[in-house]
Motif scaffolding. Sequence first.
Motif, mmCIF file in Angstrom:
data_model
loop_
_atom_site.group_PDB
_atom_site.id
_atom_site.type_symbol
_atom_site.label_atom_id
_atom_site.label_comp_id
_atom_site.label_asym_id
_atom_site.label_seq_id
_atom_site.Cartn_x
_atom_site.Cartn_y
_atom_site.Cartn_z
ATOM 1 N N LYS A 17 0.830 -1.209 0.000
ATOM 2 C CA LYS A 17 0.000 0.000 0.000
ATOM 3 C C LYS A 17 0.869 1.266 0.000
ATOM 4 O O LYS A 17 0.693 2.158 -0.834
ATOM 5 C CB LYS A 17 -0.917 0.020 1.235
ATOM 6 C CG LYS A 17 -1.988 -1.060 1.227
ATOM 7 C CD LYS A 17 -2.826 -1.039 2.500
ATOM 8 C CE LYS A 17 -2.118 -1.602 3.710
ATOM 9 N NZ LYS A 17 -1.759 -3.023 3.632
ATOM 10 N N THR A 18 1.769 1.335 0.981
ATOM 11 C CA THR A 18 2.581 2.548 1.104
ATOM 12 C C THR A 18 3.496 2.697 -0.110
ATOM 13 O O THR A 18 3.680 3.807 -0.635
ATOM 14 C CB THR A 18 3.377 2.512 2.427
ATOM 15 O OG1 THR A 18 2.446 2.307 3.499
ATOM 16 C CG2 THR A 18 4.123 3.801 2.668
ATOM 17 N N ASP A 41 -2.775 5.807 8.445
ATOM 18 C CA ASP A 41 -2.301 4.599 9.126
ATOM 19 C C ASP A 41 -1.499 4.999 10.360
ATOM 20 O O ASP A 41 -0.493 5.699 10.233
ATOM 21 C CB ASP A 41 -1.417 3.795 8.157
ATOM 22 C CG ASP A 41 -0.915 2.494 8.780
ATOM 23 O OD1 ASP A 41 -1.256 2.218 9.949
ATOM 24 O OD2 ASP A 41 -0.179 1.765 8.085
ATOM 25 N N SER A 45 4.020 5.001 8.251
ATOM 26 C CA SER A 45 5.112 4.785 7.282
ATOM 27 C C SER A 45 5.161 5.885 6.219
ATOM 28 O O SER A 45 6.242 6.332 5.836
ATOM 29 C CB SER A 45 4.959 3.447 6.562
ATOM 30 O OG SER A 45 4.608 2.437 7.463
ATOM 31 N N ASP A 88 -3.132 6.808 2.092
ATOM 32 C CA ASP A 88 -2.615 5.502 2.527
ATOM 33 C C ASP A 88 -3.423 5.068 3.752
ATOM 34 O O ASP A 88 -3.830 5.907 4.558
ATOM 35 C CB ASP A 88 -1.131 5.631 2.888
ATOM 36 C CG ASP A 88 -0.448 4.274 3.043
ATOM 37 O OD1 ASP A 88 -1.023 3.251 2.630
ATOM 38 O OD2 ASP A 88 0.676 4.241 3.585
#
Length: 209
Positions: A17-18, A41, A45, A88
């Motif tokens: 995802k990131t 999140d 990250s 994200d």
Amino acid sequence: MAGKVITVAQQKGGSGKTTIAVNLAVAFLREGLSVAVLDTDPQGSLGRWFMTRREGGDPGLDFSTASAWGVGYECDKLRKLHDMVIVDTPPKVDSDLRPALRESDLIVVPVATSQVDLWATESVLDLAERTRRPAVVVLNRYKAGTRVADDVGAALEEAGMPRLTAVLGNRIAYAETLGQGRGVQERGRGAWSDEVEALAREVRARLEA
Ligand SMILES: Nc1ncnc2c1ncn2[C@@H]1O[C@H](COP(=O)(O)OP(=O)(O)OP(=O)(O)O)[C@@H](O)[C@H]1O
Ligand SMILES: [Mg+2]
């Protein structure tokens, strides 16, 4: 004109995802678009990526964080200021994800090319459908010509899950540049930059469709 919101979501942890969020952000920047990234999140990250990028000079893009209930407000603000807002999300599919999905013009669902990752994909596609937002799968860590790549591709097709043609290979360039606050395209040309360009092009085409 209001910008587009792209949310990257997938229940399975570590699916990319990131990685996909930052590489789409850098690809759009390089196309001359104005871009913001929004980290929802708690692992943070994307925020770490941004702060690392900032240490190296002007990051060239905007950054913000929001928890579930603040996502709507933050997206509204950012889409007025930028062409693209990339969100994200944490590795879970629950009611906290709904506000981000609701804001989205497109939901991108990375699937690290394995059967286990594919199993985790149904829940986010279901939630996307319930929020009536378009979602597409992107195969990540793809190894062309392997049995598992063929199997996952076939399973996606059979399940009628929409997917992009562009895939990201399993390349150390993604891990290295993520830790450096960069996108793979900023590392110079290679198979990695071609695949990210193709991904960004396909995502834009979906947004304009
Ligand atoms: N295509 C790829 N090739 C090589 N390494 C990759 C690739 N995609 C992701 N990675 C690496 O795999 C790890 C997990 O990727 P990433 O952090 O993007 O996943 P995530 O879905 O955001 O994880 P989480 O669910 O914990 O938020 C990272 O170390 C990242 O650098
Ligand atoms: Mg992540």
